[in-house]
Design an enzyme around this catalytic site. Structure first.
Site, PDB file in Angstrom:
ATOM      1  N   GLU A 185       0.845  -1.196   0.000  1.00 47.77           N
ATOM      2  CA  GLU A 185       0.000   0.000   0.000  1.00 47.77           C
ATOM      3  C   GLU A 185       0.873   1.235   0.000  1.00 47.77           C
ATOM      4  OE1 GLU A 185      -3.385   0.192   2.548  1.00 47.77           O
ATOM      5  OE2 GLU A 185      -3.799  -1.935   2.372  1.00 47.77           O
ATOM      6  N   HIS A 241      -9.425  10.196   3.189  1.00 48.14           N
ATOM      7  CA  HIS A 241      -8.951   9.154   2.282  1.00 48.14           C
ATOM      8  C   HIS A 241      -9.035   9.693   0.861  1.00 48.14           C
ATOM      9  CE1 HIS A 241      -8.396   5.375   0.223  1.00 48.14           C
ATOM     10  NE2 HIS A 241      -8.062   4.827   1.372  1.00 48.14           N
ATOM     11  N   ARG A 251      -0.766   9.224   2.136  1.00 48.32           N
ATOM     12  CA  ARG A 251      -2.168   9.531   1.925  1.00 48.32           C
ATOM     13  C   ARG A 251      -2.469  11.026   1.863  1.00 48.32           C
ATOM     14  NH1 ARG A 251      -5.954   5.461   5.309  1.00 48.32           N
ATOM     15  NH2 ARG A 251      -5.437   3.837   3.835  1.00 48.32           N
ATOM     16  N   HIS A 300     -12.057  10.040   6.777  1.00 43.51           N
ATOM     17  CA  HIS A 300     -11.822   8.603   6.897  1.00 43.51           C
ATOM     18  C   HIS A 300     -11.367   8.165   8.287  1.00 43.51           C
ATOM     19  CE1 HIS A 300     -10.860   4.594   5.598  1.00 43.51           C
ATOM     20  NE2 HIS A 300      -9.569   4.733   5.855  1.00 43.51           N
ATOM     21  N   ARG A 329      -1.798   8.963   9.218  1.00 49.71           N
ATOM     22  CA  ARG A 329      -1.658   7.528   9.455  1.00 49.71           C
ATOM     23  C   ARG A 329      -1.153   6.798   8.213  1.00 49.71           C
ATOM     24  NH1 ARG A 329      -5.291   3.029   8.611  1.00 49.71           N
ATOM     25  NH2 ARG A 329      -6.883   4.435   7.804  1.00 49.71           N
TER      26      ARG A 329
HETATM   27  C1  FAD Z   1     -14.279   1.716   4.760  1.00 53.36           C
HETATM   28  C2  FAD Z   1     -13.097   1.609   5.690  1.00 53.36           C
HETATM   29  C3  FAD Z   1     -11.978   0.904   5.292  1.00 53.36           C
HETATM   30  C4  FAD Z   1     -10.876   0.791   6.145  1.00 53.36           C
HETATM   31  N1  FAD Z   1      -9.803   0.032   5.767  1.00 53.36           N
HETATM   32  C5  FAD Z   1      -8.778  -0.160   6.642  1.00 53.36           C
HETATM   33  C6  FAD Z   1      -7.720  -1.045   6.329  1.00 53.36           C
HETATM   34  O1  FAD Z   1      -7.694  -1.657   5.277  1.00 53.36           O
HETATM   35  N2  FAD Z   1      -6.730  -1.201   7.251  1.00 53.36           N
HETATM   36  C7  FAD Z   1      -6.719  -0.543   8.450  1.00 53.36           C
HETATM   37  O2  FAD Z   1      -5.786  -0.712   9.244  1.00 53.36           O
HETATM   38  N3  FAD Z   1      -7.748   0.293   8.771  1.00 53.36           N
HETATM   39  C8  FAD Z   1      -8.770   0.488   7.914  1.00 53.36           C
HETATM   40  N4  FAD Z   1      -9.801   1.311   8.260  1.00 53.36           N
HETATM   41  C9  FAD Z   1      -9.810   1.942   9.596  1.00 53.36           C
HETATM   42  C10 FAD Z   1     -10.165   0.872  10.637  1.00 53.36           C
HETATM   43  O3  FAD Z   1     -11.181   0.058  10.133  1.00 53.36           O
HETATM   44  C11 FAD Z   1     -10.620   1.491  11.945  1.00 53.36           C
HETATM   45  O4  FAD Z   1      -9.744   2.500  12.354  1.00 53.36           O
HETATM   46  C12 FAD Z   1     -10.665   0.434  13.041  1.00 53.36           C
HETATM   47  O5  FAD Z   1     -11.417  -0.666  12.608  1.00 53.36           O
HETATM   48  C13 FAD Z   1     -11.259   0.997  14.318  1.00 53.36           C
HETATM   49  O6  FAD Z   1     -11.446  -0.059  15.212  1.00 53.36           O
HETATM   50  P1  FAD Z   1     -11.996   0.216  16.669  1.00 53.36           P
HETATM   51  O7  FAD Z   1     -12.066  -1.098  17.346  1.00 53.36           O
HETATM   52  O8  FAD Z   1     -11.198   1.286  17.297  1.00 53.36           O
HETATM   53  O9  FAD Z   1     -13.465   0.820  16.440  1.00 53.36           O
HETATM   54  P2  FAD Z   1     -14.698   0.303  15.565  1.00 53.36           P
HETATM   55  O10 FAD Z   1     -14.349  -0.866  14.764  1.00 53.36           O
HETATM   56  O11 FAD Z   1     -15.255   1.470  14.849  1.00 53.36           O
HETATM   57  O12 FAD Z   1     -15.750  -0.143  16.670  1.00 53.36           O
HETATM   58  C14 FAD Z   1     -16.441   0.810  17.448  1.00 53.36           C
HETATM   59  C15 FAD Z   1     -17.377   0.087  18.392  1.00 53.36           C
HETATM   60  O13 FAD Z   1     -17.828   0.989  19.404  1.00 53.36           O
HETATM   61  C16 FAD Z   1     -19.226   0.835  19.597  1.00 53.36           C
HETATM   62  N5  FAD Z   1     -19.766   2.105  20.115  1.00 53.36           N
HETATM   63  C17 FAD Z   1     -19.485   3.366  19.679  1.00 53.36           C
HETATM   64  N6  FAD Z   1     -20.150   4.263  20.423  1.00 53.36           N
HETATM   65  C18 FAD Z   1     -20.870   3.575  21.337  1.00 53.36           C
HETATM   66  C19 FAD Z   1     -21.776   3.943  22.380  1.00 53.36           C
HETATM   67  N7  FAD Z   1     -22.080   5.228  22.634  1.00 53.36           N
HETATM   68  N8  FAD Z   1     -22.353   2.963  23.125  1.00 53.36           N
HETATM   69  C20 FAD Z   1     -22.069   1.651  22.873  1.00 53.36           C
HETATM   70  N9  FAD Z   1     -21.212   1.246  21.907  1.00 53.36           N
HETATM   71  C21 FAD Z   1     -20.627   2.197  21.155  1.00 53.36           C
HETATM   72  C22 FAD Z   1     -19.739   0.463  18.226  1.00 53.36           C
HETATM   73  O14 FAD Z   1     -21.006  -0.168  18.332  1.00 53.36           O
HETATM   74  C23 FAD Z   1     -18.626  -0.479  17.742  1.00 53.36           C
HETATM   75  O15 FAD Z   1     -18.855  -1.764  18.253  1.00 53.36           O
HETATM   76  C24 FAD Z   1     -10.910   1.427   7.416  1.00 53.36           C
HETATM   77  C25 FAD Z   1     -12.040   2.150   7.810  1.00 53.36           C
HETATM   78  C26 FAD Z   1     -13.141   2.232   6.964  1.00 53.36           C
HETATM   79  C27 FAD Z   1     -14.349   2.993   7.423  1.00 53.36           C
END
Ligand code: FAD
Length: 560
Positions: free
Chosen positions: A122, A238, A283, A344, A379
């Site tokens: 990437e 993004h 990026r 993003h 990032r």
């Molecule tokens: C389309 C897309 C493609 C991506 N591709 C990549 C990639 O290829 N590689 C990479 O490294 N990163 C990628 N990213 C970024 C990456 O996916 C995220 O940064 C990462 O998954 C975040 O993980 P997390 O566990 O911190 O939060 P999340 O996976 O967003 O989980 C958040 C959780 O918190 C819960 N929550 C939030 N607020 C509340 C509340 N008030 N009460 C109860 N529950 C709550 C939600 O229900 C959810 O379960 C991508 C992001 C997107 C949107």
């Protein structure tokens, strides 16, 4: 409040960060895990390109670190970035032991790990080091496997479709939270450790790659609990989100990693004019270049071109993106794909040390909601799933051994920005409950003004206008007629909207504070980077709790 329950650890969030913490904690600890939607619905699920790990024969954690620092534009915390790169291989092995199935190399594939995992490339990575699953469905596979594992763990109680709306703070220590479930039942949970793993804030902008739930709840919860937030001016846009027909689907960086070109409306492959790495530049550089071309041409998109690549390989490598294009009437390998930048990933967040500790005792943060400092001002692609994983495992290990002495990070050069906030404005807003239509309107207005004034390119006049409009909107809403509703979905939607207001205000304040362009923060009125700000972070903390927060904050940072 109907009832109160006690757990050892309570986690808000079921993405890669929250699930990793939950699964790595010893099974003798009682854990509560909250998600506001169904378990499995998260940003994690939509991650396409993959997860970074230096496992190739020509690669090393040191090279991964160097690429991370280069992308971070001088603002990474070197200590935590080193932890990220060095602990990645063991963390990935743990993920595989949880049942995650990454893609394997086939005969003829030239880039693979010693045990046969296929490696992708990437932007801004100097080596092939991206693991992926299902071609471009990496997040879905990670989420699937971790959810299965969580369901098998009897020590983890999952509260799905349960909205966490408040953290409980007693004598400056976070002692749990309050939530409301899908039936409208409100309850509180007390715990020795409360962990925010709520994910990001992309939903604050009109155009975003994020699913609807990314409303910055974790940042607002932490702020109201008195925690310091940092680096909020750094929102990554993004470069390549598919546009047209209302679409906002991401086209992963991995597509450019496989050789796709960017072209303007004249058909010119313009990236070599902007950076020596062309389409594989960091990026922020690619996003700025695309926007510059759009502004010069007065168009609303540029084009991604895969027509010179082997079509069968592209369909096999990117089945999800291919299907998304198909839905839009486009052929991934044969058509020019209209793309534009969109919000993003939030590099800033709740300020933490390398073990997830925030400035409030008892409160921890991990994943996209946290700011460990690994990403700096920009990032590196595919480092965010890894951050949630590595720091999730570290946080769990620290909680499992509470007597362990935690080493604080070497110190970020921080400039404190106390913000007077008695939380009255939020309390006033939360007291009203507008009808569904009004909530929808308020959200769109916030997203619209963030898009218009606090976007990829911002300047002082626009930021001040955004602040003025937000304030006016807040005042107007505080006078809104309250509808009587017991509908928990409507109540949660309003809570989310108030969270969006709060975080939008803080992002604007942070963007106004930084008088330079660096990484994802592009100021039209300060086009250059200021060498004196190279290691400076703006750390915001609510002034009303300054007394108790400051000593811990001062412990975590050195003053610039
Ligand atoms: C389309 C897309 C493609 C991506 N591709 C990549 C990639 O290829 N590689 C990479 O490294 N990163 C990628 N990213 C970024 C990456 O996916 C995220 O940064 C990462 O998954 C975040 O993980 P997390 O566990 O911190 O939060 P999340 O996976 O967003 O989980 C958040 C959780 O918190 C819960 N929550 C939030 N607020 C509340 C509340 N008030 N009460 C109860 N529950 C709550 C939600 O229900 C959810 O379960 C991508 C992001 C997107 C949107």
């Amino acid at each position: 409040m109907v009832e109160s329950q006690h757990y050892d650890v309570v986690i808000v969030g079921g993405g890669i960060a929250g699930l990793s913490v939950a699964l790595r904690l010893p099974a003798n600890l009682r854990v509560a895990l909250f998600t506001k939607g169904q378990l499995g619905e998260s940003n994690t699920r939509y991650a396409q390109g993959g997860l970074t790990v230096a496992l190739g024969a020509d690669d090393s954690p040191e090279l991964h670190l160097q690429d991370t620092l280069a992308a971070g534009a001088g603002l990474c915390d070197v200590t935590t970035a080193r932890i990220l790169a060095e602990e990645a291989p063991a963390a990935v092995r743990w993920l595989i032991s949880m049942g995650v199935q990454f893609d394997h190399a086939r005969p003829g594939d030239s880039h693979a790990t010693a045990d046969g995992l296929l490696l992708g490339r990437e932007a801004a990575h100097s080596r092939w080091r991206i693991l992926h699953a299902g071609g471009d469905a990496t997040g879905a596979e990670i989420e699937r496997a971790l959810v299965v594992a969580v369901r098998q763990r009897t020590s983890i109680h999952v509260y799905a479709e349960t909205f966490v709306h408040r953290l409980l703070v007693d004598r400056d220590v976070c002692v749990g939270l309050e939530a409301r479930d899908r039936t409208g039942r409100a309850f509180s949970v007390s715990a020795s450790a409360t962990i925010l793993a709520n994910g990001g804030a992309g939903g604050l902008w009109l155009r975003t790659s994020n699913p609807a739930g990314a409303t910055a709840d974790g940042l607002a919860l932490a702020w109201r609990a008195g925690a310091a937030l940092t680096d909020l001016e750094f929102m990554q846009f993004h470069p390549t989100v598919l546009v047209g027909n209302g679409s906002s689907h991401l086209i992963s960086e991995a597509v450019r990693g496989e050789g796709a070109y960017l072209r303007n409306h004249a058909g010119e492959r313009f990236m070599p004019r902007y950076h020596e790495l062309a389409e594989l530049a960091p990026r922020d550089v690619v996003a700025r270049s695309i926007l510059s071309e759009m502004l010069a041409e007065e168009t609303d998109c540029q084009y991604l071109d895969l027509r010179h690549l082997d079509s069968a390989t592209m369909y096999r490598r990117f089945p999800t993106i291919s299907a998304i294009c198909h839905e839009q009437g486009l052929d991934l390998a044969r058509d020019l794909l209209p793309v534009a930048p969109a919000a993003h990933y939030c590099m800033g967040g709740v300020m933490t040390d390398a073990d997830g500790r925030t400035t409030v005792d008892g409160l921890y943060a991990v994943g996209e909601v946290a700011c460990t400092g690994v990403h700096g001002a920009n990032r590196l692609a595919s480092n965010s799933l890894l951050e949630g994983l590595v720091f999730g495992l570290r946080l769990a290990a620290g909680l499992a051994e509470p007597e362990r002495i935690h080493a604080l990070p070497a110190g970020r050069v921080a400039f404190e920005v106390p913000v007077y906030d008695d939380f009255q404005a939020d309390a006033d807003l939360l007291r009203v409950q507008p009808d569904e239509q009004k909530i929808g309107q308020a959200r769109s207005q916030v997203r619209q003004l963030m898009w218009q004034f606090v976007s990829l390119r911002r300047d002082q006049a626009g930021l001040l206008e955004a602040r003025r409009q937000l304030h006016a909107l807040r005042q107007e809403l505080a006078q809104t007629e309250t509808v009587s509703t017991e509908d928990p979905v409507a109540q949660a939607a309003w809570q989310e909207t108030v969270n969006m207001f709060k975080v939008a205000e803080l992002v604007i304040a942070a963007a106004l504070q930084r008088h330079e362009s660096r990484g994802s923060h592009w100021r039209g009125d300060y086009q250059q980077s200021d060498a004196q700000l190279a290691r400076t972070h703006y750390v915001f903390h609510p002034l009303s709790i300054q007394q108790h927060a400051l000593p811990k904050l001062q412990e975590m940072v050195q003053h610039g």
